[in-house]
Scaffold this motif. Structure first.
Motif, short mmCIF file in Angstrom:
data_model
loop_
_atom_site.label_atom_id
_atom_site.label_comp_id
_atom_site.label_asym_id
_atom_site.label_seq_id
_atom_site.Cartn_x
_atom_site.Cartn_y
_atom_site.Cartn_z
N GLY A 170 21.23 -0.28 -33.85
CA GLY A 170 21.40 -0.81 -32.50
C GLY A 170 21.05 0.16 -31.39
O GLY A 170 20.83 -0.26 -30.24
N GLN A 171 20.97 1.45 -31.73
CA GLN A 171 20.63 2.44 -30.71
C GLN A 171 19.14 2.40 -30.40
O GLN A 171 18.35 1.71 -31.05
CB GLN A 171 21.05 3.84 -31.15
CG GLN A 171 22.54 4.09 -31.10
CD GLN A 171 22.86 5.56 -31.35
OE1 GLN A 171 22.38 6.17 -32.29
NE2 GLN A 171 23.69 6.13 -30.48
N GLN A 172 18.78 3.19 -29.40
CA GLN A 172 17.39 3.31 -28.99
C GLN A 172 16.95 4.76 -29.20
O GLN A 172 17.77 5.69 -29.14
CB GLN A 172 17.24 2.92 -27.51
CG GLN A 172 15.85 3.06 -26.92
CD GLN A 172 15.61 4.40 -26.23
OE1 GLN A 172 16.56 5.12 -25.90
NE2 GLN A 172 14.37 4.73 -26.02
N VAL A 173 15.66 4.98 -29.47
CA VAL A 173 15.16 6.33 -29.72
C VAL A 173 13.81 6.52 -29.03
O VAL A 173 13.04 5.56 -28.87
CB VAL A 173 15.04 6.58 -31.24
CG1 VAL A 173 13.93 5.74 -31.85
CG2 VAL A 173 14.82 8.05 -31.52
N THR A 174 13.56 7.74 -28.61
CA THR A 174 12.27 8.11 -28.01
C THR A 174 11.71 9.31 -28.75
O THR A 174 12.38 10.33 -28.89
CB THR A 174 12.41 8.45 -26.52
OG1 THR A 174 12.86 7.28 -25.81
CG2 THR A 174 11.07 8.88 -25.94
N LEU A 175 10.49 9.17 -29.22
CA LEU A 175 9.80 10.25 -29.91
C LEU A 175 8.62 10.69 -29.03
O LEU A 175 8.01 9.86 -28.35
CB LEU A 175 9.28 9.78 -31.27
CG LEU A 175 10.29 9.05 -32.18
CD1 LEU A 175 9.64 8.67 -33.50
CD2 LEU A 175 11.52 9.87 -32.38
N ARG A 176 8.30 11.98 -29.11
CA ARG A 176 7.29 12.52 -28.22
C ARG A 176 6.15 13.18 -28.98
O ARG A 176 6.35 13.72 -30.07
CB ARG A 176 7.92 13.51 -27.24
CG ARG A 176 8.93 12.85 -26.31
CD ARG A 176 9.64 13.82 -25.41
NE ARG A 176 10.51 13.12 -24.46
CZ ARG A 176 11.72 12.65 -24.75
NH1 ARG A 176 12.24 12.83 -25.95
NH2 ARG A 176 12.43 12.01 -23.84
N CYS A 177 4.97 13.15 -28.35
CA CYS A 177 3.77 13.69 -28.99
C CYS A 177 2.87 14.32 -27.94
O CYS A 177 2.61 13.72 -26.89
CB CYS A 177 3.03 12.56 -29.71
SG CYS A 177 1.39 13.01 -30.33
N SER A 178 2.37 15.52 -28.24
CA SER A 178 1.35 16.15 -27.41
C SER A 178 0.08 16.27 -28.22
O SER A 178 0.09 16.83 -29.32
CB SER A 178 1.81 17.55 -26.97
OG SER A 178 2.88 17.45 -26.06
N PRO A 179 -1.03 15.73 -27.72
CA PRO A 179 -2.26 15.73 -28.51
C PRO A 179 -2.90 17.11 -28.60
O PRO A 179 -2.56 18.02 -27.86
CB PRO A 179 -3.16 14.76 -27.73
CG PRO A 179 -2.68 14.87 -26.33
CD PRO A 179 -1.20 15.10 -26.42
N LYS A 180 -3.81 17.21 -29.52
CA LYS A 180 -4.63 18.42 -29.66
C LYS A 180 -5.42 18.61 -28.37
O LYS A 180 -5.83 17.65 -27.72
CB LYS A 180 -5.56 18.21 -30.85
CG LYS A 180 -6.48 19.35 -31.22
CD LYS A 180 -7.28 18.95 -32.46
CE LYS A 180 -8.44 19.89 -32.71
NZ LYS A 180 -8.00 21.25 -33.08
N SER A 181 -5.62 19.89 -28.01
CA SER A 181 -6.37 20.21 -26.81
C SER A 181 -7.74 19.54 -26.83
O SER A 181 -8.46 19.60 -27.83
CB SER A 181 -6.53 21.73 -26.72
OG SER A 181 -7.29 22.08 -25.58
N GLY A 182 -8.08 18.87 -25.72
CA GLY A 182 -9.37 18.20 -25.62
C GLY A 182 -9.35 16.75 -26.05
O GLY A 182 -10.35 16.04 -25.89
N HIS A 183 -8.25 16.29 -26.62
CA HIS A 183 -8.15 14.91 -27.07
C HIS A 183 -7.48 14.04 -26.01
O HIS A 183 -6.59 14.50 -25.29
CB HIS A 183 -7.35 14.82 -28.37
CG HIS A 183 -8.10 15.29 -29.56
ND1 HIS A 183 -7.58 15.27 -30.83
CD2 HIS A 183 -9.35 15.80 -29.69
CE1 HIS A 183 -8.47 15.74 -31.69
NE2 HIS A 183 -9.55 16.07 -31.01
N ASP A 184 -7.91 12.77 -25.95
CA ASP A 184 -7.39 11.87 -24.92
C ASP A 184 -6.82 10.58 -25.49
O ASP A 184 -6.37 9.71 -24.74
CB ASP A 184 -8.49 11.53 -23.92
CG ASP A 184 -9.74 10.98 -24.59
OD1 ASP A 184 -10.78 10.86 -23.91
OD2 ASP A 184 -9.70 10.68 -25.81
#
Lengths: 115, 114
Positions: A16-30
């Motif tokens: 029932g809870q909510q979750v947020t996951l984070r990601c930083s891409p490789k340099s130069g990727h969009d």
């Protein structure tokens, strides 16, 4: 050159809870794609973000949503967590300039456990 | 819908022996093809990829794969396995459209015996 990074490494939530996951891409990727990998299975495509918009979506319910920021980093949000959402969540980045022969590079993943 | 089949769930190979991991795909056209490796607790590392051209593709760590259109296969090979090769191996395909959505097989776990 930093590769794809993800945070947190591990996460424990209750149903029932909510979750947020984070990601930083490789340099130069969009472009950022998210995958869910259940135990003993191959990764399954959730969705892909490019230019801050969801470009394509896999067979996942609306409880799964995402966002891409101007710096190309991305978040995956899951609402109303179910036991079945327990999995390794993988982020992959690529470059739209190289499409369609771009290569997706994966981060180490976030292990989500739902109790 | 496109799909990927890796018929071997587990494979055990002696160190120094040769290796072949099987991958078959179902798709109307020739997709883009990939092999990734995943060590325990890690993300996926790309071993090699096939987009077009020469059907024998060389990758990292001494791996190679051969695309056979007639068999819809993209098998991964290595002539001599090292203990560090023990891991989970995933075959994946992607539509050759404007952007990639990878479809993965269920994986083959490689065990290396001394």
């Amino acid at each position: 050159d930093a590769g794809v990074t993800q945070s947190p490494t591990h996460l424990i939530k209750t149903r029932g809870q909510q979750v947020t996951l984070r990601c930083s891409p490789k340099s130069g990727h969009d472009t950022v794609s998210w995958y869910q990998q259940a135990l003993g299975q191959g990764p399954q495509f959730i969705f892909q973000y490019y230019e801050e918009e969801e470009r394509q979506r896999g067979n996942f319910p609306d409880r799964f949503s995402g966002h891409q920021f101007p710096n190309y980093s991305s978040e995956l949000n899951v609402n109303a967590l179910l036991l079945g959402d327990s999995a390794l969540y993988l982020c992959a980045s690529s470059s739209a300039r190289e499409a369609p022969t771009d290569t997706q590079y994966f981060g180490p993943g976030t292990r989500l456990t739902v109790l | 819908a496109q799909s990927v089949t890796q018929p071997d769930i587990h494979i055990t190979v002696s160190e120094g022996a040769s290796l072949e991991l099987r991958c078959n795909y179902s798709y109307g056209a020739t997709p883009y093809l990939f092999w990734y490796v995943q060590s325990p607790g890690q993300g996926l590392q790309l071993l090699l990829k096939y987009f077009s051209g020469d059907t024998l593709v060389q990758g990292i760590k001494g791996f190679e794969a051969e695309f056979k259109r007639s068999q819809s296969s993209f098998n991964l090979r290595k002539p001599s396995v090292h203990w560090s090769d023990a891991a989970e191996y995933f075959c994946a395909v992607a539509l050759n459209t404007g952007f990639q959505k990878l479809v993965f097989g269920t994986g083959t776990r490689l065990l290396v015996s001394p």
